[in-house]
Write a protein that holds these residues in place. Structure first.
Motif, PDB file in Angstrom:
ATOM      1  N   GLU A 186      -7.839  -2.181  -2.227  1.00  0.00           N
ATOM      2  CA  GLU A 186      -7.202  -1.445  -1.113  1.00  0.00           C
ATOM      3  C   GLU A 186      -7.690  -1.972   0.234  1.00  0.00           C
ATOM      4  OE1 GLU A 186      -6.753   2.674  -3.736  1.00  0.00           O
ATOM      5  OE2 GLU A 186      -8.423   2.440  -2.339  1.00  0.00           O
TER       6      GLU A 186
ATOM      7  N   LEU B 137       0.816  -1.229   0.000  1.00  0.00           N
ATOM      8  CA  LEU B 137       0.000   0.000   0.000  1.00  0.00           C
ATOM      9  C   LEU B 137       0.849   1.279   0.000  1.00  0.00           C
ATOM     10  CD1 LEU B 137      -2.847  -0.986   2.474  1.00  0.00           C
ATOM     11  CD2 LEU B 137      -3.171  -0.239   0.125  1.00  0.00           C
TER      12      LEU B 137
ATOM     13  N   TRP C 268      -0.446   3.995  -2.456  1.00  0.00           N
ATOM     14  CA  TRP C 268      -1.742   4.496  -1.963  1.00  0.00           C
ATOM     15  C   TRP C 268      -1.522   5.403  -0.756  1.00  0.00           C
ATOM     16  CZ3 TRP C 268      -4.114   3.231   2.865  1.00  0.00           C
ATOM     17  CH2 TRP C 268      -5.424   3.664   2.993  1.00  0.00           C
TER      18      TRP C 268
END
Ligand SMILES: Nc1ncnc2c1ncn2[C@@H]1O[C@H](COP(=O)(O)OP(=O)(O)OP(=O)(O)O)[C@@H](O)[C@H]1O
Length: 567
Positions: A482, A456, A459
């Protein structure tokens, strides 16, 4: 045991509340007697020149002191009632919530979310009103008239006799009304629960309703239940107003009868002025607590109806067991888990969802569970996660027999990743920290490391407030991939030796699914892993594949579950 008795027995705040109300009620009644006494003497001296041993100033001072004392006792009583009720509300809400968290997932699934919310929020608030207002008032409604009656009896037995005749009439009519009102209040409570459930369901399914163009239908259903709630509320109010009317009527008649009898005897000089006026002043005070109870009647009924719903959940047996045989740490990894002839039937179902399940899971083994839809794969994971207990069969952990895995000690050893992980409304930090036990500190570095391992990084860099960015409901929207990665980051933080994966890539596009599987690879190392999947690629990377056959349960358990091993 009836609900009222149970509330008094089980809520620790109710007994001291009643004791305080009783003590303050006695003090308040005595000040009331003295107040009436001083007032009657004062009026006698002032207007009728009734001779007294003491001067007017003494009576005025006495009157002021008793008046002040009564106000203080009243205020303290209200304050104590509010404090105890708030504590009882806290106590009930925390007991109710902990019970909710200890119940098995199947039990929770059978309950309606809207009903649970109404009970936890409105129900507990209604209970607070019952404890803060109705309960102290019921004590006062018995205590104050009793004390006043004894005093009035000493002054004038005829007035006391009139009060003794009228007061039971009020109680009699109140009992009559109360019996009918109870069922009306229960009905109103159930309609309110229904309304909340439907409303919540409509909000949750808003998109589906719009897509199927059924919004108007949903609105009509909601309107119908809303109207039923209005009718039920009006019915309870009608009963409440009727009871208030009955109370007022008998209280007024009682006061009038006493006043008439006193007046006649005063005219005929059969009674002295001071006792007559004292009795006259005390008569409305005799009825006052009973009338006040009438105005709290509605709060009392609502509180009791809510208490019944609260007790319903509290009465559900807790399935968590003594976990003496379950290891509490992963110091030596997870031992063998052996299922022998396990059978599981969901409550209320006619057929087993798992039957004759024989399975041994070795430490750090990676097993794929495959099979047709509805064959019991998720049920097996629930059994392993300790959210369900078997109906029959033997479970052994490290060679020691346990009745079930439903215990907090076992759950600490397990991480379950399902198809659509839940993202809570809160910051990224809060969403990650929930993976570790309460009170255990997690450094930001560890959170960053978990996010990196879950893939991640990119992100996370795009988030405006880093770990404090709000996600979930009302925050930044999180995609399916996600969300799954956040769940993987949680699993990294949790560090449990048994990893259960329920179709972790089911709702993802092939590219994201492949990325997630890569992120999972590292997580699965050195752990015991059970993955439910329909993906042959993922299954083939496990040490063993177990096929659950549908006839294992759907045709009445004729054939035991069949296992096939991968090459
Ligand atoms: N809470 C429940 N109450 C009653 N029956 C249930 C419950 N959950 C599952 N079942 C039933 O148990 C059986 C097995 O369900 P389960 O969800 O374990 O199947 P599955 O193999 O995981 O299916 P899928 O691959 O479609 O997810 C099904 O017949 C299902 O209807």
């Amino acid at each position: 045991m009836n609900v009222q008795a149970r509330l008094i027995r089980q809520l620790s705040a109710t007994k001291p509340l009643m004791a305080w109300t009783f003590a303050l009620g006695v003090c308040s009644s005595v000040s009331l007697l003295l107040q009436a006494h001083f007032m009657a003497i004062g009026i006698g001296i002032l207007f009728l020149r009734v001779p007294q041993h003491t001067n007017l100033f003494t009576f005025d001072a006495g009157l002021a002191v008793t008046f002040l004392a009564r106000s203080v006792f009243g205020a303290v009583s209200g304050w104590i009632a509010a404090r105890f009720a708030a504590n009882a509300k806290l106590d009930m809400r925390s007991r109710w919530m902990s019970q909710l968290f200890t119940l098995s997932s199947t039990k929770i699934e059978r309950m309606q979310t809207g009903e649970l919310i109404t009970t936890a929020v409105t129900g507990v608030d209604n209970l607070e009103s019952y404890l803060a207002r109705y309960l102290p008032q019921s004590v006062e409604a018995v205590l104050v008239p009793a004390v006043l009656l004894l005093y009035i009896l000493r002054l004038d037995w005829i007035s006391a006799a009139l009060l003794v005749v009228t007061a039971p009439l009020i109680v009699f009519f109140m009992i009559l009304l109360g019996n009918g009102a109870d069922s009306v209040a229960h009905k109103q409570w159930h309609v309110l629960e229904d309304l909340s459930s439907r409303f919540l369901e409509m909000i949750e399914g808003l998109m589906a309703l719009k897509l199927f163009s059924r919004s108007a239908d949903a609105k009509r259903v909601l309107f119908r239940i809303g109207d039923a709630n209005r009718v039920a509320t009006m019915k309870t109010l009608r009963v409440a107003f009727l009871s208030a009317f009955v109370l007022e009527l008998f209280a007024t008649l009682g006061t009038a009868a006493v006043a008439l009898a006193l007046g006649l005897r005063l005219i005929h000089a059969e009674l002295a002025f001071t006792p007559a006026l004292t009795v006259l002043l005390l008569t409305p005070e005799f009825f006052q607590p009973i009338r006040a109870l009438g105005s709290e009647f509605h709060a009392g009924l609502n509180g009791l109806a809510a208490a019944e719903s609260l007790f319903q959940l509290l009465d559900e047996p807790n399935e968590d067991v003594d976990a003496r045989n379950i290891p509490g740490t992963m110091a030596n990894g997870l031992p063998d888990i052996r299922f022998t002839d396990i059978r599981l039937r969901y409550p209320g179902e006619k057929e087993d969802s798992l039957c004759s399940l024989n399975l041994t899971i070795h430490p750090e083994e990676r097993i794929a569970i495959v099979g047709p839809s509805g064959c019991g794969k998720t049920t097996l994971l629930r059994l392993l996660s300790g959210s369900l207990s078997p109906s029959a069969g033997i479970i052994e952990v490290g060679g020691k027999q346990v009745q079930t895995l439903a215990s907090p000690a076992w759950r600490k050893l397990v991480t379950l990743l399902n198809q659509q992980p839940h993202i809570f409304s809160g910051s990224v930090r809060e969403n990650l920290q929930m993976a570790v036990p309460v009170g255990e500190m997690v450094e930001d570095d560890q959170l960053h490391e978990a996010l990196r391992k879950a893939g991640l990084n990119t992100w996370f860099r795009s988030l405006p407030n880093g770990l404090d960015t709000r996600i979930g409901d009302g925050g930044r929207t999180v995609s399916g991939g996600e969300a799954q990665r956040i769940a993987i980051a949680r699993a990294w933080l949790r560090q449990s030796p048994l990893l259960l994966l329920d179709e972790p890539t089911a709702h993802l596009d092939p590219l994201t699914a492949a990325d997630i599987e890569t992120a999972l690879e590292e997580l699965m190392a050195n752990r015991t892993v059970i993955v439910v999947t329909h993906d042959p690629g993922l299954a083939s990377r496990m040490d063993r594949v177990i096929f659950l056959t549908s006839h294992g349960f759907s045709t009445g358990c004729e054939t035991p579950l069949e296992y096939r091993f991968a090459d």
